[in-house]
Design a protein around this motif. Sequence first.
Motif, PDB file in Angstrom:
ATOM      1  N   VAL A   1      -2.023   5.423   0.703  1.00  0.00           N
ATOM      2  CA  VAL A   1      -2.232   6.116   1.886  1.00  0.00           C
ATOM      3  C   VAL A   1      -0.975   7.040   2.061  1.00  0.00           C
ATOM      4  O   VAL A   1      -0.186   7.008   1.276  1.00  0.00           O
ATOM      5  N   GLN A   2      -1.498   7.954   2.876  1.00  0.00           N
ATOM      6  CA  GLN A   2      -0.722   9.367   3.017  1.00  0.00           C
ATOM      7  C   GLN A   2      -0.484   9.655   4.601  1.00  0.00           C
ATOM      8  O   GLN A   2      -1.660   9.519   5.198  1.00  0.00           O
ATOM      9  N   PRO A   3       0.763   9.931   5.233  1.00  0.00           N
ATOM     10  CA  PRO A   3       0.680  10.503   6.447  1.00  0.00           C
ATOM     11  C   PRO A   3      -0.199  11.610   6.687  1.00  0.00           C
ATOM     12  O   PRO A   3      -0.049  12.474   5.765  1.00  0.00           O
TER      13      PRO A   3
ATOM     14  N   GLU B   1       3.441   4.134   7.101  1.00  0.00           N
ATOM     15  CA  GLU B   1       3.155   2.789   7.517  1.00  0.00           C
ATOM     16  C   GLU B   1       2.018   2.936   8.717  1.00  0.00           C
ATOM     17  O   GLU B   1       1.009   2.088   8.786  1.00  0.00           O
ATOM     18  N   ASP B   2       1.891   3.842   9.400  1.00  0.00           N
ATOM     19  CA  ASP B   2       1.128   4.023  10.594  1.00  0.00           C
ATOM     20  C   ASP B   2      -0.197   4.118   9.887  1.00  0.00           C
ATOM     21  O   ASP B   2      -1.162   3.760  10.427  1.00  0.00           O
ATOM     22  N   VAL B   3      -0.534   4.934   8.961  1.00  0.00           N
ATOM     23  CA  VAL B   3      -1.873   5.324   8.355  1.00  0.00           C
ATOM     24  C   VAL B   3      -2.084   3.790   7.661  1.00  0.00           C
ATOM     25  O   VAL B   3      -3.301   3.437   7.833  1.00  0.00           O
ATOM     26  N   ALA B   4      -1.295   3.104   6.893  1.00  0.00           N
ATOM     27  CA  ALA B   4      -1.772   1.915   6.337  1.00  0.00           C
ATOM     28  C   ALA B   4      -2.273   0.828   7.430  1.00  0.00           C
ATOM     29  O   ALA B   4      -3.212   0.089   7.196  1.00  0.00           O
ATOM     30  N   GLU B   5      -1.643   0.742   8.449  1.00  0.00           N
ATOM     31  CA  GLU B   5      -1.919  -0.084   9.478  1.00  0.00           C
ATOM     32  C   GLU B   5      -3.366   0.244  10.174  1.00  0.00           C
ATOM     33  O   GLU B   5      -3.999  -0.459  10.474  1.00  0.00           O
TER      34      GLU B   5
ATOM     35  N   TRP C   1       0.653  -1.166   0.000  1.00  0.00           N
ATOM     36  CA  TRP C   1       0.151  -0.035   0.079  1.00  0.00           C
ATOM     37  C   TRP C   1       0.971   1.390  -0.200  1.00  0.00           C
ATOM     38  O   TRP C   1       0.526   2.281  -0.587  1.00  0.00           O
ATOM     39  N   VAL C   2       1.933   1.220   0.842  1.00  0.00           N
ATOM     40  CA  VAL C   2       2.692   2.520   0.926  1.00  0.00           C
ATOM     41  C   VAL C   2       3.507   2.878  -0.338  1.00  0.00           C
ATOM     42  O   VAL C   2       3.657   3.764  -0.580  1.00  0.00           O
TER      43      VAL C   2
END
Length: 1092
Positions: free
Chosen positions: A641-643, A651-655, A635-636
């Motif tokens: 996804v975007q922070p 990665e935080d947003v994707a999780e 995804w990243v």
Amino acid sequence: MKWLLSFVGGMVAYSFLKMLAEYSTRKQREEAWRMMAEGRNEEAKEMRHRNSTMKMNDTPDWDTIDRSEVDDSRDLVKLVLSRVIEKLCVVWIQEPAVFVGVEEEVQWIQRELMHARLKYTYVPEQLMDVAYDFEDVIDDLILRSAAKQRRIGNWERCLLLIRIHKKLELIKSKIPDLPRLSYCSEACSACSFNYSIEEIVWSGIFLIHGQSVANTVVSPVEEKVSALLAQEAIHPYTKKKAMRVLDKLRSLNGFLKGLESVELDDGGMVWMEELSHVCLSAVVAIEDFINRTQQLTKRSSMGPSKGFLSAFGKLKSKDKLAVEMDKIYAKIQNLSIHRPTAVNPQGQSRNPTSTLGSTERIPRQPTTQEPDLASFGDDVHAMIARLLTDDQNFRVIPIMGMQGIGKTTLANLIFNHKAVVDHFPFAAWRSDGYRFQVRNKGELLQSGRSQCRVWSNQYEMQRLIPFLINDRSLIVVDNWNFLVDDLEMLPDALNGSRIILTTCETKLPPNLKMKSDPHPLRLRTDEESWALFTHALKFSIPPELLKLKDEIAKRCGGLPLLIVKLAEALSHKDATIEEWSTALQQFHHDQQQLWPNTLYKIHKDLSLYMRRCLFYFTLFPQDFDIPARRLITLWVAEDLVQPEGENETPEDVAERCLNLLIAQGMVQVTKKKLNGNVKMVRLPEALRQYWSSKAQQATFLGVHTNTRSELSLGTKKIRRLVDHLDKEDISFDHIHGNHNTTSSTSLTPYYEDVLSFLSFDTRKESKPGEEVGNFLRQSISSGCFLVLLVLDLENVFRPKLPEAMGKLTRLRYLGLRSTFLEILPSSISKLQNVQTLDMKHTCINTLPNSIWNLQQLRHLHLSESCRSKLILQHDTNFPTILQTLCGLLVDEETPVRDGLDRLLDIRKLGLTISSKQEAITLQLQAVVDWVLKLNQLWSLRLKSIDESNQPWDLELKPLVSLVNLSYIYLLGRLRNPSIMSQFPYSLIDLTLSGSGLVEDPMQSLDKLPNLRSLKLLAKSYLGKNMLCSLGGFPQLRVLKLWKLEQLEQWNVEKGALQALRDLEIRFCRSLKILPAELLHRTLLKIEVIAAQ
């Protein structure tokens, strides 16, 4: 000297010819815009046939060119002019002194542009060009202020002022000659009206976690354009081209945000996918330009000849970027003109109504089965923890989830749990059939139900109020379908009362959010599904039927209602393979009717960017357990996804996105880690079938279809190539066929636009590696894969990567995990945009120093088992943004101090320290000092071993200051045992091996409030006694004791280890008796393996 003159002459000729071509194109473009403005569309089309350059560098779709194109560009002009004028006003207020000498010219141009913004009298294309030129002057004025602050010489200031004067004179000469529109007054009023209507229609914006498709599509381009503008001495021409693309995208922002509140048809999803692809093209084009410019700048310092070549290279790079930006702008403009319409054209919102549980319900099908505690154990524990907190405020705990997911079952398990019965003197259960069960510990111990046919909601609430005020009470409202306003009647008694609601909605009304603590109920894992199935079955399963275990778990998709229905159906069949297999096939067709509500919620609630994340699941084979870390990385890599925050990573947003999909019942967790975190996921079978067709219709896959007959659909180009070893697949022969007979030119139409290539050829032989290597070599040599972002070959046995891989300069993710690859091509150092390089479980034990040339590298996974070593030098230019470094061997030659310790953004660190005994102490000290500098560190894995691979000394310092540290693995003799009481409270998972502790570690570790997994492995504790005290380890779920050979007695006091779910004891030969406190725990799984 001759070559120098030739070189300079060539550059002059190149620049002159280019200027002539641009002038000719510009004049013809102006003439075309005049024709369109006057309604002469047919004549404008003729331009296409007279000059092919216009087709490439200007507006696309000339066959359908009309007034709408002018109208669309006018909105963009308004946005650009507003920004430029606002920027000028800010400079005028903050730095008025910079306008000395140019004040009159600037004011005149400002007046003209403001007039143009209000009256729409000029052709948009030419007016924008002037606006960008004026913005360049404003930037020079800002530079003039900065120059004054730096106190540069008078000569430099004079040159800068002359440059500003020349630019202003050029702009002043352009404005009178701007071509005008003939129908400006009519268009002006129409445009103004359309703009306001657009804002009204798309006003209901529904965002999940602040992410929207506008953010995920436009933000990456904004970020890259900002990076481009930050480059030193950027040419105004380059700046103008990039800003034009960005402004065009920004003009779509309002429309994109509005799409979040409506349902799009298949054509709309295709439009979104095309826009995402175009934006991604802009991002990678700017990345290429920045990287190329940086390389040429470094080369220019190597001597005069290199400097001239570098200058010519920069000129070519600038022209290449300009061409790319023109193409991208044209595509965005075409998409802007052909915007999709919503399925509900009245603009009705997809937002839920003011009631919870308003979705049409599936009729309840009661079962005689008692609830299965084992299948919901984690949920019961989490809910009880919420119920029994010391918080005395009134709290509402909604149990959220799709129909059939077990909300009532969970509520029933909690309502009758002994700890809950003891804690709440009064409890009431209200269900949708007007049944009301009351339990009063002092008076009404019976569990009978009293019927009340005519009670209204308000009457029920009135009867409950006295109990809520006087006693600590628990009220369960099952299948809640009354208005949220009824909750306002309940008093906020400060006595710890709670209300549990079950609802199919996943969004809470505003008046409930402040006092609620929701519990989303997920689909069951495969293990939980099997436990529920065996519990619901009316007989023991014969051993020969256990081979159907995996199929049974996968057929039900983790939905408890389906699991129970299947168990009830099979309980009436003969216990044979034939009977059960036939029943499973029939059940596969019957179960489809239970999923439409989830599909409805996807269209009603799910944002567009999250739908694209769901599309990615369809790339994996059916019934494939997808590692969560792999999915998040993919995804990243594709910018799905975007922070959002300054310290947040993609990665935080994707999780968070994955967790939200799990909470909404759209994704099934199939396996969990020991600490309870998500390990493997997949789409339930019914949802996968549906979503695969949607992904195909949205061209997410391009034409990656299952049959050759479908090749004519879509764009005839594959965007995401997936090898499932399917002979009916279009690409099968290209990958696995005879490469000697496959023409390179025949591959180009298929693979020149591929963004991702994932192979699932897991055959354990040399053939897969050879075939994929030949395919990559042939494809790259034919000009394919040059825009590739993802190359994921995980589990492909030893792929033969070609040297031509160095041409994949846009690659972001190179996945080689579990390939057992032995060598990397030397050209890997050319992959300047690689963000993740995963070589875990390979046989690569040495990497060259050139690996650090990958300055965009954020995650580097090496093979710990092969003791991967990097050839490092003290002057190595490390990528400062590196966040993951795992599997690295640190020996006496590894520069840690003044080397690796410059990497301060590390979040996940895994090192094996091994060297000669006289050097290992110094290296350990350097590593420990480095670790204490890593303020963002959340995972630490340290192994200290000697030359014979035995645990060696490991002297740590207190880690309390690392407040984000959640995972620790330590192998080695701890020289300072006091470290046991100096771990951070954030710690979730702790593993100790070879620690040599002589004092009971439980007395220190049981104070860690968030510890969920504790593993004491071989020789970690050398004592004879161990005690777990009252109230200790409040969150510990998993405890493993392995090879603690001296341990004789283990005592557990009452009230300790209350959350323990999994206890595993291996080879503790002196431990003869288990603690009595643990023997009768209903949720505890105990496994004991005796020493041999």
